[in-house]
Design an enzyme around this catalytic site. Structure first.
Site, PDB file in Angstrom:
ATOM      1  N   TRP A  87     -91.624 105.612  38.212  1.00 48.13           N
ATOM      2  CA  TRP A  87     -92.562 106.520  38.491  1.00 48.13           C
ATOM      3  C   TRP A  87     -92.305 106.958  40.011  1.00 48.13           C
ATOM      4  O   TRP A  87     -92.342 106.385  40.335  1.00 48.13           O
ATOM      5  CB  TRP A  87     -93.778 106.053  38.701  1.00 48.13           C
ATOM      6  N   VAL A 147     -95.642  93.093  30.816  1.00 48.69           N
ATOM      7  CA  VAL A 147     -95.882  92.517  30.006  1.00 48.69           C
ATOM      8  C   VAL A 147     -94.795  91.912  29.501  1.00 48.69           C
ATOM      9  O   VAL A 147     -93.966  91.936  29.475  1.00 48.69           O
ATOM     10  CB  VAL A 147     -96.683  93.401  28.340  1.00 48.69           C
ATOM     11  N   ALA A 157    -102.124  94.594  26.221  1.00 48.13           N
ATOM     12  CA  ALA A 157    -102.915  95.898  26.799  1.00 48.13           C
ATOM     13  C   ALA A 157    -101.836  96.396  26.236  1.00 48.13           C
ATOM     14  O   ALA A 157    -100.589  96.600  25.570  1.00 48.13           O
ATOM     15  CB  ALA A 157    -102.402  95.313  27.934  1.00 48.13           C
ATOM     16  N   GLN A 162    -105.096 108.381  30.638  1.00 51.05           N
ATOM     17  CA  GLN A 162    -104.705 107.355  30.384  1.00 51.05           C
ATOM     18  C   GLN A 162    -106.003 106.559  29.346  1.00 51.05           C
ATOM     19  O   GLN A 162    -106.796 106.894  29.866  1.00 51.05           O
ATOM     20  CB  GLN A 162    -104.003 106.573  30.787  1.00 51.05           C
ATOM     21  N   HIS A 196    -100.506 104.918  37.142  1.00 51.46           N
ATOM     22  CA  HIS A 196    -101.083 104.507  35.222  1.00 51.46           C
ATOM     23  C   HIS A 196    -102.540 104.004  35.477  1.00 51.46           C
ATOM     24  O   HIS A 196    -103.117 103.481  37.106  1.00 51.46           O
ATOM     25  CB  HIS A 196    -100.211 103.183  35.242  1.00 51.46           C
ATOM     26  N   ARG A 217     -97.909 111.760  38.653  1.00 53.38           N
ATOM     27  CA  ARG A 217     -97.118 111.676  38.905  1.00 53.38           C
ATOM     28  C   ARG A 217     -95.883 112.685  39.331  1.00 53.38           C
ATOM     29  O   ARG A 217     -96.580 113.939  39.031  1.00 53.38           O
ATOM     30  CB  ARG A 217     -96.829 110.859  37.583  1.00 53.38           C
TER      31      ARG A 217
HETATM   32  N1  PHE Z   1     -99.170 101.567  32.353  1.00 56.13           N
HETATM   33  C1  PHE Z   1     -98.287 102.323  31.118  1.00 56.13           C
HETATM   34  C2  PHE Z   1     -97.671 103.065  31.636  1.00 56.13           C
HETATM   35  O1  PHE Z   1     -98.384 104.074  32.114  1.00 56.13           O
HETATM   36  C3  PHE Z   1     -98.631 101.984  29.882  1.00 56.13           C
HETATM   37  C4  PHE Z   1     -98.801 100.211  29.425  1.00 56.13           C
HETATM   38  C5  PHE Z   1     -99.745  99.631  29.514  1.00 56.13           C
HETATM   39  C6  PHE Z   1     -97.871  99.846  29.025  1.00 56.13           C
HETATM   40  C7  PHE Z   1    -100.160  98.777  29.059  1.00 56.13           C
HETATM   41  C8  PHE Z   1     -97.772  98.802  28.573  1.00 56.13           C
HETATM   42  C9  PHE Z   1     -99.124  97.807  28.513  1.00 56.13           C
HETATM   43  O2  PHE Z   1     -96.387 103.863  31.009  1.00 56.13           O
END
Ligand code: PHE
Length: 352
Positions: free
Chosen positions: A160, A264, A320, A221, A180, A207
């Site tokens: 990012w 994750v 998630a 999001q 995010h 971003r």
């Molecule tokens: N936060 C990540 C993004 O903005 C998306 C994401 C959220 C991925 C939760 C995995 C788990 O690209």
């Protein structure tokens, strides 16, 4: 007409008679110049002559002249008003003004297509038992990055380009516009001493991005988080599958790819088949020739993140996901460019 004994009275009569003869605004204007004109109006000259009157008559003459001035000015206003009323009445009788016509319609506002889509997504998750939580758009770096296992100097920060907030004191890289909604995974777990957790967190993210048909510098999001005993990857897939069917119907194709996000393990992405080219155009600028449009990242919450909130990662697990709401809206309505959403063009917005 017998001459009035009082010269002021004679002037008054003459002025009022000629005013009552005026039939339109133009002749009233001539009258105004003749009597009240600044340099050589007849009343103006009279007022100027007060000082030349014999001393014993000056006060009475002055008082009378000023009363006359107020009389003429009032008569002028009344004349203009009666001309206005007459003109309105004529309009009515001549049919130019039809008071029975319906009024002009009031423009009605509506929800922005991204807001509509966001609400529909939240509804889809509400049906599966998720609750809505909200967190700040201006976020601490430690929540946005560190708590999500993206330490400073980690190459993952390059995923990012970030919009930092300058603060008068302190580290210039401390506060930012969140990139995010993932920091809310941490915020929710902090507030929930014991699992289960099952939330969705909608919100804007920012971003420092080079924009194109599928990338904007501001995006919406929805973060999802479920933590409990026995939560598995198959639960994640089932949840996302159910979501996609609710939003897009049963005919659309869905694909899961492996992906990497530091927070994750394992990580996946979910994509929907490209509604523009259906995978048949290698130059398609919406799917970049891949045939698929990615709408979310997801995965099993990293055990370190589960642990740092006092949860026991040998007992509880979680999944998630983070959905790009504009992408979902693009796919739903077959819109070919994400930049339409925030260009404030009513011709575009009125269609939804
Ligand atoms: N936060 C990540 C993004 O903005 C998306 C994401 C959220 C991925 C939760 C995995 C788990 O690209």
């Amino acid at each position: 007409m017998p001459a009035a004994a009082d010269p002021l009275e004679a002037l008054r009569e003459e002025a009022l008679i000629s005013l009552s003869d005026a039939r339109d605004d133009a002749s009233v204007e001539l009258w105004r110049n003749h009597w009240l004109g600044r340099s050589d109006g007849r009343l103006t000259i009279l007022l100027r002559s007060i000082k030349d009157q014999p001393a014993d008559q000056r006060a009475a003459f002055g008082a009378g002249a000023n009363v006359l001035k107020v009389t003429l000015e009032t008569a002028l206003e009344e004349k203009l008003e009666s001309l206005r009323q007459a003109a309105l009445a004529r309009l009515g009788t001549e049919g130019a003004l039809d008071v029975t016509l319906p009024g002009r319609p009031q423009l009605r506002g509506r929800l922005h297509p991204v807001t509509q889509t966001m609400r529909d997504c939240l509804d889809a998750f509400a049906q599966m038992g998720f609750r809505v939580f909200e967190g700040p758009e201006v976020e601490w770096s430690k929540y946005n990055f560190d708590a999500a296992r993206i330490p400073e100097d980690h190459p993952a920060r390059d995923m990012w380009d970030t919009i930092w907030i300058d603060t008068a004191a302190g580290d210039p890289r401390e506060i930012l516009l969140r990139t995010h909604t993932t920091p809310n995974q941490i915020r929710v777990m902090e507030r929930t001493p014991e699992p289960p957790v099952r939330v969705v967190v909608p919100g804007k993210c920012y971003r420092h991005e080079a924009t194109d048909a599928t990338h904007e510098w501001m995006l919406t999001q929805i973060e999802g988080l479920a933590v409990d005993e026995g939560v598995r990857m198959s639960d994640l897939k089932g949840t996302l599958y159910q979501f996609a069917q609710t939003m897009f119907g049963r005919d659309r194709k869905i694909i899961f790819h492996h992906s990497y996000f530091p927070f994750v393990e394992p990580g996946i992405e979910m994509a929907i088949d490209c509604f523009i080219c259906r995978g048949n155009d290698s130059k398609c600028h919406t799917c970049h020739g891949t045939g698929w449009i990615e709408i979310l990242g997801a995965g099993m919450v990293h055990p370190e993140i589960i642990e740092c909130h006092g949860y026991d990662s040998s007992r509880v697990t979680g999944f998630a996901f983070g959905i790009g709401v504009e992408r979902v809206a693009l796919l739903r309505w077959g819109i070919d460019d994400i930049r339409h959403f925030y260009s404030n063009d009513l011709r575009f917005l009125r269609q939804f």
